[in-house]
Structures are given as structure tokens and as C-alpha cells.
Design a protein around this motif. Structure first.
Motif, short mmCIF file in Angstrom:
data_model
loop_
_atom_site.label_atom_id
_atom_site.label_comp_id
_atom_site.label_asym_id
_atom_site.label_seq_id
_atom_site.Cartn_x
_atom_site.Cartn_y
_atom_site.Cartn_z
N GLY A 289 0.81 -1.21 0.00
CA GLY A 289 0.00 0.00 0.00
C GLY A 289 0.84 1.25 0.00
O GLY A 289 0.53 2.24 -0.68
N THR A 313 -7.43 3.68 -10.33
CA THR A 313 -8.15 3.67 -9.05
C THR A 313 -9.35 4.61 -9.02
O THR A 313 -9.89 4.86 -7.95
CB THR A 313 -7.19 4.06 -7.91
N TRP A 329 -9.09 -2.15 -8.75
CA TRP A 329 -8.98 -1.43 -7.49
C TRP A 329 -10.33 -0.77 -7.22
O TRP A 329 -11.02 -0.37 -8.16
CB TRP A 329 -7.91 -0.33 -7.54
N VAL A 332 -12.64 4.61 -2.97
CA VAL A 332 -13.33 4.75 -1.68
C VAL A 332 -13.72 6.21 -1.49
O VAL A 332 -12.84 7.09 -1.44
CB VAL A 332 -12.45 4.28 -0.51
N SER A 345 -8.92 1.03 -2.53
CA SER A 345 -8.55 -0.16 -1.76
C SER A 345 -8.47 -1.39 -2.65
O SER A 345 -9.15 -1.49 -3.67
CB SER A 345 -9.56 -0.42 -0.63
N ARG A 347 -9.31 -5.36 -2.10
CA ARG A 347 -10.11 -6.06 -1.10
C ARG A 347 -10.38 -7.50 -1.53
O ARG A 347 -10.41 -7.82 -2.71
CB ARG A 347 -11.41 -5.32 -0.82
N TYR A 353 -8.13 -6.37 3.30
CA TYR A 353 -8.08 -5.03 2.72
C TYR A 353 -6.68 -4.42 2.76
O TYR A 353 -5.94 -4.60 3.73
CB TYR A 353 -9.01 -4.07 3.48
N TYR A 355 -6.11 -0.43 2.24
CA TYR A 355 -6.71 0.88 1.96
C TYR A 355 -5.59 1.91 1.82
O TYR A 355 -4.66 1.95 2.65
CB TYR A 355 -7.66 1.27 3.09
N ASN A 357 -4.90 6.09 1.08
CA ASN A 357 -5.40 7.46 0.93
C ASN A 357 -4.20 8.35 0.62
O ASN A 357 -3.50 8.78 1.53
CB ASN A 357 -6.11 7.92 2.21
N ASP A 381 -16.45 -1.67 6.30
CA ASP A 381 -15.00 -1.39 6.30
C ASP A 381 -14.70 0.00 5.79
O ASP A 381 -13.83 0.69 6.34
CB ASP A 381 -14.28 -2.45 5.48
N ASN A 382 -15.39 0.45 4.74
CA ASN A 382 -15.14 1.80 4.25
C ASN A 382 -15.44 2.85 5.32
O ASN A 382 -14.76 3.88 5.41
CB ASN A 382 -15.96 2.09 2.99
N PHE A 385 -12.44 2.88 7.54
CA PHE A 385 -11.30 3.57 6.92
C PHE A 385 -11.47 5.09 7.02
O PHE A 385 -10.52 5.81 7.36
CB PHE A 385 -11.15 3.16 5.46
#
Length: 393
Positions: A289, A313, A329, A332, A345, A347, A353, A355, A357, A381-382, A385
Motif C-alpha cells: 500500500g 483507481t 482497485w 473509496v 482499496s 479487497r 483489505y 486501503y 489514501n 469497512d469503508n 477507513f
């Protein structure tokens, strides 16, 4: 005992040991495993399948700890308020790591795993696989995503994949029929699992090539693990080496991974199961990540085209619908529905996951053992995050 007899005994023992793993693999996809069996299976790097090593290399990126460690956070989800203990326990989280600007702000292990446990990626592997296409374009081994698949995979001429571009494949808009329902024993996804259990080289590609076309390429989005297997075949054809080796060469050996990883194969000396089956540690998933958050740079090398991550993404229009899916991807959105952070993310089923940013420089890696492939999470989960991003500001 002679070496010949000893080798035969080892092969026989491995065959016997693979029988319960094969049965458990079917039960796992059906969502029928009890917790203790599931935990043992998710820590098993093979499941009875052949694997290939993704070799690490160079000094380990030790991931320094932040001066202030996050002890708890408020999670807003579905109109309710939760805390960290709720997320960990209700979502059956085995490993959780939060990073801010490359420093660990929270790291937690549970359910019998630790920092050295390699855990199954499930479909997080899809995002890794498509990233290898970006690397191959940067290496000028693939011209562009607008090229036809059949330029690199001529065996697909005359099939439903004839006329499908690399972009269509990466977006899962080939128009080729596929049902990815894990819990349906008659779905194409479960048939693919049976072919993987059979461990016969080339069988999955033959199965994919025989699927009918149900829509024009580019007109309909349909989630398909089969598409990702074709991505793996494309990587192999374009680069001349296996996905695991190319991943090691371009990324895994250059970003300070702590451990070798492994990747399931369709058969001994066969293609990787590109849509699932990477086995790696929590920190190494987080390091991947971090590689994405840093613009696809490994060491001092620009591994991906500079525009690749933004393109791969973001949400996109497919036909008359907006699809929150990029090159395998998942974009989010913030709680207000905007994508201004550029967050995304990887997943996988059962709650795996990575994630990322980029704007806030936050990475979250999650390893879980939920009761069903999809829909078993108590807290979205989102939502977790986004709450983590707020807590780390």
C-alpha cells in the motif's frame, strides 16, 4: 530408506494432507467453515495447491512507529457509533495496521496470528496483478491498454475474448459471461475452484475461452475472477516470466518487504491464480500500500507510469452507469460521497483489505476471518477507513 522411497513417502504424505485442505477450500467458499478450521486454513499458504515464491530482497523497511499511538477511535457506520473493540471483535479481524506518513500508528494481532504470519490475500491479489500490467507498460513490454488481448494471447482468437482490449479486461468489461457467486456451487467461480483443485495446467484458460459473450466489450461491468486469470496469462506472455517472479523483480524485492510471499498456482509449474492466493504478512501488505501511496516508486525506480495509479483507481462510466471500480482497485468515497482524497482499496472476500489514501498519506491493512465470503461484516469497512483517516488527522 533410499532417497527414491523417501521422496515417494513425502509425496504420498503431502497428497494425504491435501485432502482435508481441498474439502475445506470448498467449504470456505460456501461459507460453511467453523471458526477454528477457518483460521487454520487462512494461515495455510497452500490449501493443497502448488505455490510459487515471491522473493524479497534488500534491507527491510522497518516501518517506524509514530510518536503517538492510536489507542481507540470513534467509528461512524450505518447511523451508529462504534469503537475500535467493536470493529476488531464484530468483524473478526485477525490483523490490523494503520499508518500515517509511513509511520505505524496502530498495529494489532488477534486470533492466534502475529507479525510473521502469512495470511491469504483472497481478491487483493487482483489489484496486485493489474499493477503488474502497469509495470509491463512502463517497461515497454506492453504498448498500451488500448491494445487487443489477442496481440499477446493469440490462443484467444476466435473466442469471446477476440475484440477485447487490455483496458476492457482490466475494467472487467469484456462482455464475457461469468457468475462470481462464491456460495453457489454451480457458478463459474466455483467451477474455476474445482479446476484449481484439479491442478491441470491450462485448464482454467481453456474454460475461460469457452465462455459465451453476452455483451459488447466495454458496455457492461461484471465482476469476474476469470478476467484476472487472463491478466496473469497476459503478464506471463508479455514479460516472459511468471507473475510471482515479475512481482518480485519489480516491487517485492525493492520496497523493503520483510518476508518472501507465495502465490497459488493452477498447477505445478503453471500460471499463478492471479485473482487470489497471495500469502503475505500484514506489514508486507501495508508496504505494498505504501508503494502505491508513493506513486509506484520502488527505491529510486519509477515502476509504474506516472499517470497509472490515478487511472487505475478512479470511478468510471460504463454504459449508462457509474461504476466505482478501476483496474481491479476499488475507489473509496469520503462520507459526503466525494472522491477528492483519491482513496482506493484492494479487497478480498472474508474481509481482507489494503486501503490507501494518497492525500492524507494513510494506509490501512486488514486481515479477517469472517463467517461468509461477503456481507458478514457488522461494521462497514469503508466507514472504518474514513473514521481512521479522521482519527489520524
Amino acid at each position: 530408506m533410499s532417497t527414491l522411497h523417501r521422496d515417494a513417502e513425502v509425496r504420498s504424505r503431502r497428497a494425504e494432507e491435501s485432502v482435508p485442505a481441498v474439502s475445506e477450500a470448498r467449504d470456505a467458499y460456501a461459507g460453511k467453515l467453523l471458526p477454528d478450521v477457518q483460521l487454520r486454513l487462512f494461515r495455510d499458504t497452500q490449501w493443497g495447491f502448488a505455490t510459487r515464491t515471491i522473493a524479497r530482497g534488500g534491507p527491510v523497511n522497518e516501518l517506524p512507529r509514530a510518536d503517538i499511538q492510536l489507542q481507540d477511535l470513534v467509528v461512524h457506520s450505518r447511523g451508529m457509533e462504534f469503537d475500535l473493540a467493536d470493529y476488531l471483535s464484530r468483524n473478526r479481524v485477525a490483523g490490523l495496521l494503520l499508518m500515517k506518513r509511513g509511520r505505524i500508528a496502530l498495529e494489532h494481532y488477534d486470533l492466534g496470528i502475529d507479525a510473521n504470519t502469512r495470511w491469504i490475500s483472497m481478491s487483493m491479489a487482483k489489484s496486485v496483478s493489474t499493477t503488474l500490467i502497469g509495470a509491463a507498460i512502463q517497461d515497454k513490454l506492453i504498448g498500451s491498454v488500448e491494445e487487443q488481448l489477442t496481440r499477446y494471447l493469440p490462443e484467444l482468437r476466435g473466442t469471446s475474448y477476440d475484440g477485447v482490449s487490455i483496458r476492457h479486461l482490466l475494467q472487467m468489461t469484456s462482455g464475457v459471461h461469468w457468475d462470481d457467486t462464491h456460495t453457489d456451487a454451480d457458478s463459474e467461480r466455483r467451477r474455476m475452484l474445482e479446476l484449481q483443485i484439479g491442478q491441470q495446467p491450462g485448464s482454467i484458460m481453456k474454460y475461460l475461452a469457452a465462455q459465451p459473450r453476452i455483451a459488447a466489450p466495454g458496455s457492461v461491468w461484471n465482476y469476474s475472477t476469470g478476467e484476472t486469470h487472463v491478466v496473469g496469462a497476459l503478464v506471463r506472455a508479455a514479460t516472459g516470466i511468471w507473475c510471482a517472479d515479475y512481482l518480485s523483480q519489480k516491487i517485492w524485492s525493492k520496497v523493503g518487504m520483510q518476508s518472501d510471499a507465495t502465490w497459488w498456482l493452477e498447477a505445478t509449474n503453471g500460471l499463478e491464480v492471479a485473482g487470489s492466493g497471495i500469502n503475505a504478512t500484514l506489514r508486507d501488505y501495508a508496504r505494498f500500500g505504501l508503494f502505491m501511496a508513493n506513486g509506484g516508486v520502488a527505491g529510486d525506480e519509477q515502476v509504474l507510469p506516472e499517470s497509472w495509479i490515478a487511472e487505475a483507481t478512479q470511478p468510471r462510466q460504463v454504459g449508462n452507469a457509474r461504476v466505482d471500480y478501476g483496474y481491479m482497485w476499488w475507489p473509496v468515497a469520503r462520507p459526503n460521497g466525494s472522491f477528492t482524497d483519491g482513496a482506493f482499496s484492494a479487497r478480498g472476500i472474508f474481509g481482507q483489505y489494503i486501503y490507501v489514501n494518497p492525500r492524507e498519506q494513510v494506509i490501512v491493512a486488514v486481515l479477517s476471518a469472517r463467517s461468509k465470503p461477503k456481507g458478514a461484516e457488522a461494521i462497514l469497512d469503508n466507514d472504518f477507513f474514513n473514521s481512521a483517516v479522521t482519527a489520524l488527522k
